[in-house]
Design an enzyme around this catalytic site. Structure first.
Site, PDB file in Angstrom:
ATOM      1  CG  HIS A  21      -1.879  -1.161   1.179  1.00 50.78           C
ATOM      2  ND1 HIS A  21      -2.915  -1.256   0.282  1.00 50.78           N
ATOM      3  CD2 HIS A  21      -1.922  -2.296   1.915  1.00 50.78           C
ATOM      4  CE1 HIS A  21      -3.568  -2.386   0.473  1.00 50.78           C
ATOM      5  NE2 HIS A  21      -2.975  -3.040   1.453  1.00 50.78           N
ATOM      6  N   GLY A  22       2.160   1.089  -0.050  1.00 51.12           N
ATOM      7  CA  GLY A  22       3.069   2.229  -0.121  1.00 51.12           C
ATOM      8  C   GLY A  22       3.502   2.445  -1.564  1.00 51.12           C
TER       9      GLY A  22
END
Length: 110
Positions: A21-22
């Site tokens: 999710h980064g």
């Protein structure tokens, strides 16, 4: 990296670096792993949640020095087996050898 180091100093057994999710970029990953290792006392294990089931994502995290991996979206036995094969060197798997920082002998990289 600052937040990783703060969390690492709280006495947890592991710190999870989320690449799914980064941004998934290697420099922040390296910095986060370094920050976890720099924690005072017993540094926690740096666990990396990779962005996807791919040989490249797996190699990048392991070559950066991750002690363990979390792989999202594994939905079958075949995908699980592919994940495990990608983490192991031949003959047990097909991970390529990259003489990067994992080869420096840090505890989590073996």
């Amino acid at each position: 990296p600052l937040y990783t180091e703060v969390i690492a100093r709280q006495g947890f057994d592991a710190v999870v670096v989320d690449q799914q999710h980064g941004t998934g970029e290697v420099v922040p990953l390296l910095q986060a792993i370094d920050a976890a290792r720099d924690a005072a006392g017993n540094a926690p294990l740096a666990v990396v949640r990779i962005e996807e089931l791919s040989d490249g994502a797996i190699a990048k995290a392991l070559d950066a020095g991750a002690a363990a991996l979390i792989c999202p979206m594994i939905n079958s036995v075949e995908e699980c087996e592919a994940f495990v094969r990608a983490t192991k060197f031949p003959p047990a798997g097909h991970r390529s050898y990259g003489p990067h920082r994992a080869a420096l002998g840090w505890e989590g990289s073996r």
